[in-house]
Design an enzyme around this catalytic site. Structure first.
Site, PDB file in Angstrom:
ATOM      1  N   HIS A 184      41.027  10.909  39.970  1.00 26.08           N
ATOM      2  CA  HIS A 184      41.652  12.433  39.914  1.00 26.08           C
ATOM      3  C   HIS A 184      40.453  13.282  39.075  1.00 26.08           C
ATOM      4  CE1 HIS A 184      46.150  12.112  40.853  1.00 26.08           C
ATOM      5  NE2 HIS A 184      45.457  12.161  41.911  1.00 26.08           N
ATOM      6  N   ARG A 208      49.826   9.598  59.943  1.00 26.63           N
ATOM      7  CA  ARG A 208      49.923   7.829  59.901  1.00 26.63           C
ATOM      8  C   ARG A 208      51.400   7.811  59.156  1.00 26.63           C
ATOM      9  NH1 ARG A 208      45.830   4.372  56.686  1.00 26.63           N
ATOM     10  NH2 ARG A 208      46.770   5.270  54.855  1.00 26.63           N
ATOM     11  N   GLU A 223      43.248  -1.987  63.331  1.00 26.72           N
ATOM     12  CA  GLU A 223      42.495  -2.454  62.102  1.00 26.72           C
ATOM     13  C   GLU A 223      42.598  -3.938  62.067  1.00 26.72           C
ATOM     14  OE1 GLU A 223      44.129  -0.025  58.698  1.00 26.72           O
ATOM     15  OE2 GLU A 223      45.884  -0.352  60.316  1.00 26.72           O
ATOM     16  N   ARG A 245      36.381  -6.218  50.907  1.00 32.06           N
ATOM     17  CA  ARG A 245      35.455  -5.119  50.684  1.00 32.06           C
ATOM     18  C   ARG A 245      35.405  -4.663  49.449  1.00 32.06           C
ATOM     19  NH1 ARG A 245      38.236   0.005  52.110  1.00 32.06           N
ATOM     20  NH2 ARG A 245      40.254  -0.650  52.885  1.00 32.06           N
ATOM     21  N   CYS A 261      37.936   6.090  62.097  1.00 35.77           N
ATOM     22  CA  CYS A 261      38.237   6.584  60.793  1.00 35.77           C
ATOM     23  C   CYS A 261      38.032   5.697  59.972  1.00 35.77           C
ATOM     24  CB  CYS A 261      39.763   7.041  60.809  1.00 35.77           C
ATOM     25  SG  CYS A 261      40.152   7.323  58.861  1.00 35.77           S
TER      26      CYS A 261
END
Length: 606
Positions: A207, A350, A449, A483, A520
């Site tokens: 943030h 989504r 995915e 990842r 995306c």
């Protein structure tokens, strides 16, 4: 500190500006690009607890509730001064929700009942929560740990008789130096005086970084032993373009920094102008560019950047911020506001991508050996159909006759899409009987995915209205690589023959079935990778807002037919040893813009 095998003082490590001395540099990681000069303001505010146990739990609970009420009032005061459409307002709302989270409050009360003081109980629950979040494999959850720390620390300061906003006074041209900061800290300060930020910790998507980026403040993080090297009042250069921080730099280096800053401002002005308008290639192909969103503060970027809409709206973000499961009406209000802000531009909502390490505090968690491959995404919705039906109903109500596109995450089999569509149809039938207007156009698609779908492509295309390739997870699952693992960074590259052929096969199958396709993921936001996607046939990209200008520049300097021909050659006829190097050389030879366009920093001194 040890230098040349001898103990030396801090002063001896700082350059005096002589011709043979290098300025003292501290390396880090760039969280928000830019360059700034100012004077150091050290922020060291961790609460110190001296009393751990108490023999009067009722009195400690009263102390705790009193401090909690004061903290909530503090956040209300900050919210009253903030713009409702700003990033700061949403973050403050999230902080306020933490203070009414029943699970968090129950844990603290339980520790107090067991004999801890109020402050010791708050600290114990903070430690437990941050330890749990730090183990999460999901980056978003790991970075929310700092939000919990900030709320807890503010509560602790109140319990210890201190005001949480009692921060050092800022002079003009301040460089904030801290172990870590919260977004609320920035809101508390007069940010017109802040030129840059340097942190010992932090992360690129925390943030504090989001807020600093919105304010145009350069940020460097992960600077080891930062606080031990810098004193209040030291002159500092924050060079976030090169991820370096300079302490007491010579005048020559300051002059160079001022010159670079001016050049950057000129580039920013040009980039802002270039970001407007459509993304049309040299050979006349129009590329649709959408933005990713999860916060209402992201929505103004759609018009500011001339984006085509939202290609990924993460509906789980509001769920994760709330201390309770939102009702159908609460969900519908959120979705309706998103639609209103976007006007007639399309949005791909989504459905809840929860489960695994994306835990909701008010839902039971099932321990799993491999949570990334476990109970998550659409699997949760199909296993708990009431959750899916309620979200479908909220989306349909929010649409109120407008077009609606719903995207399903973590789909591994065509049967899952059929089940979800059946559930959606049931909700449509129910609402029609209630007289609720149906969407003018209702589409159901998926995030592609999971590699298992590669062997179900014909059946899949018959069941979906659109596809959005989630390149991050698709690459991770295809090559069995985490990842987020630091040990595997750079070992596997998505610009390799296997993954590029997989993407090409998906695009060809969608084109043959006339199913709209977008991508995306991180690939879409990087100019070189995005250039390759265009060559593979992708014509719609969904990216983070800061990447839009750079991707538009790449598109406008690319002949798509040319890169498509080159890709066919290297994938089918003459594969190179290094695909990335070959593609970068092609871009250089054809003058394709691959540079990242900068963001606007605040003014420098002088």
């Amino acid at each position: 500190m040890v230098a040349s095998h001898a103990l030396v003082s801090r002063d001896e490590t700082i350059s005096s500006g002589g011709p043979n001395l290098e300025p003292f540099r501290i390396p880090g990681i760039s969280f928000n690009h830019g360059i700034a000069i100012g004077r150091a303001v050290r922020l060291v505010r961790k609460a110190s607890i001296t009393r751990l146990v108490a023999d009067n739990p009722e009195a400690e609970l009263r102390r705790f509730n009193d401090a909690l009420n004061r903290l909530q009032n503090n956040f209300d005061d900050l919210l009253s001064d903030a713009d409702e459409k700003s990033t700061s307002y949403e973050i403050l709302e999230t902080y306020k929700l933490f203070t009414i989270d029943r699970g968090w409050l129950k844990k603290i009360s339980s520790r107090i009942q067991q004999g801890l003081t109020a402050e010791a109980a708050v600290q114990a629950v903070q430690d437990d929560t941050t330890t749990r979040l730090a183990r999460a494999t999901d980056l978003y959850l790991r970075e929310r740990a700092q939000d919990f720390v900030d709320v807890s620390q503010r509560l602790l300061h109140l319990l210890l008789g201190e005001e949480p906003s009692s921060l050092p006074a800022l002079t003009q041209d301040a460089i904030l130096i801290a172990s870590d900061l919260s977004a609320a800290d920035l809101i508390t300060y007069d940010m017109s005086a802040v030129r840059g930020i340097a942190l010992e910790g932090g992360s690129p998507s925390s943030h504090i970084t989001i807020m600093a980026r919105a304010m145009g403040v350069p940020v460097i993080g992960q600077c080891k032993n930062l606080l031990s090297h810098i004193e209040d009042g030291d002159q500092i250069i924050v060079d976030a373009d090169r991820a370096q921080l300079y302490v007491e730099p010579p005048q020559e280096l300051i002059d160079q920094a001022v010159q670079r800053h001016q050049m950057r401002e000129n580039e920013i002005a040009q980039a802002s102008a270039d970001a407007k308008g459509e993304a049309i290639s040299l050979d006349g192909e129009r590329i649709a560019l959408y933005i990713n969103a999860g916060l209402l503060s992201h929505l103004p970027n759609i018009n500011a950047l001339d984006a085509d809409g939202i290609g990924l709206y993460r509906t789980e973000v509001p769920f994760m911020a709330l201390g309770h499961y939102p009702s159908i009406n609460e969900q519908a209000q959120i979705y309706a506001r998103v639609m209103m802000e976007c006007g007639h531009k399309p949005i791909l909502f989504r459905t809840l991508d929860i489960g695994s390490d994306k835990k909701l505090p008010y839902m039971p968690h099932i321990p799993e050996d491999n949570p990334a491959l476990g109970w998550r995404g659409l699997r949760v919705g199909l296993d708990r159909p009431a959750l899916l039906r309620q979200q479908f109903r909220a989306l349909l109500i929010a649409a109120n006759g407008r077009k609606l596109s719903i995207m399903l995450p973590m789909v591994a089999a065509v049967g899952e899409v059929k089940s979800a569509r059946h559930t959606l149809n049931l909700e449509c039938e129910y609402l029609m009987k209630q007289g609720v207007p149906m969407p003018a156009e209702l589409k159901l698609g998926i995030m592609f995915e999971v590699p298992s779908l590669m062997w179900q492509l014909p059946e899949l295309m018959d069941e979906v209205d659109f596809i959005s390739i989630g390149s991050n997870d698709l690459f991770q699952y295809t090559y069995a690589v985490d990842r987020g693992s630091s040990h595997l960074q750079g070992v596997f590259d998505p610009l390799c023959d296997g993954f590029l052929r997989m993407l090409r096969d998906i695009v060809r199958a969608a084109d043959a079935a006339h199913v709209p396709l977008s991508l995306c993921g991180e690939m879409a936001a990087k100019p070189l990778e995005a250039m390759v996607l265009l060559g593979l046939g992708v014509r719609s990209l969904s990216i983070a807002s800061p990447a839009v200008a750079g991707i538009k520049a790449m598109v406008r300097s690319t002949n798509i037919a040319g890169i498509a021909g080159f890709l066919s050659h290297i994938l089918d006829i003459a594969p190179p040893e290094d695909y990335r190097a070959a593609l970068r050389a092609y871009a250089k030879d054809h003058r394709i813009a691959l540079g990242e366009l900068p963001q606007m920093p605040p003014p420098l001194v002088g």
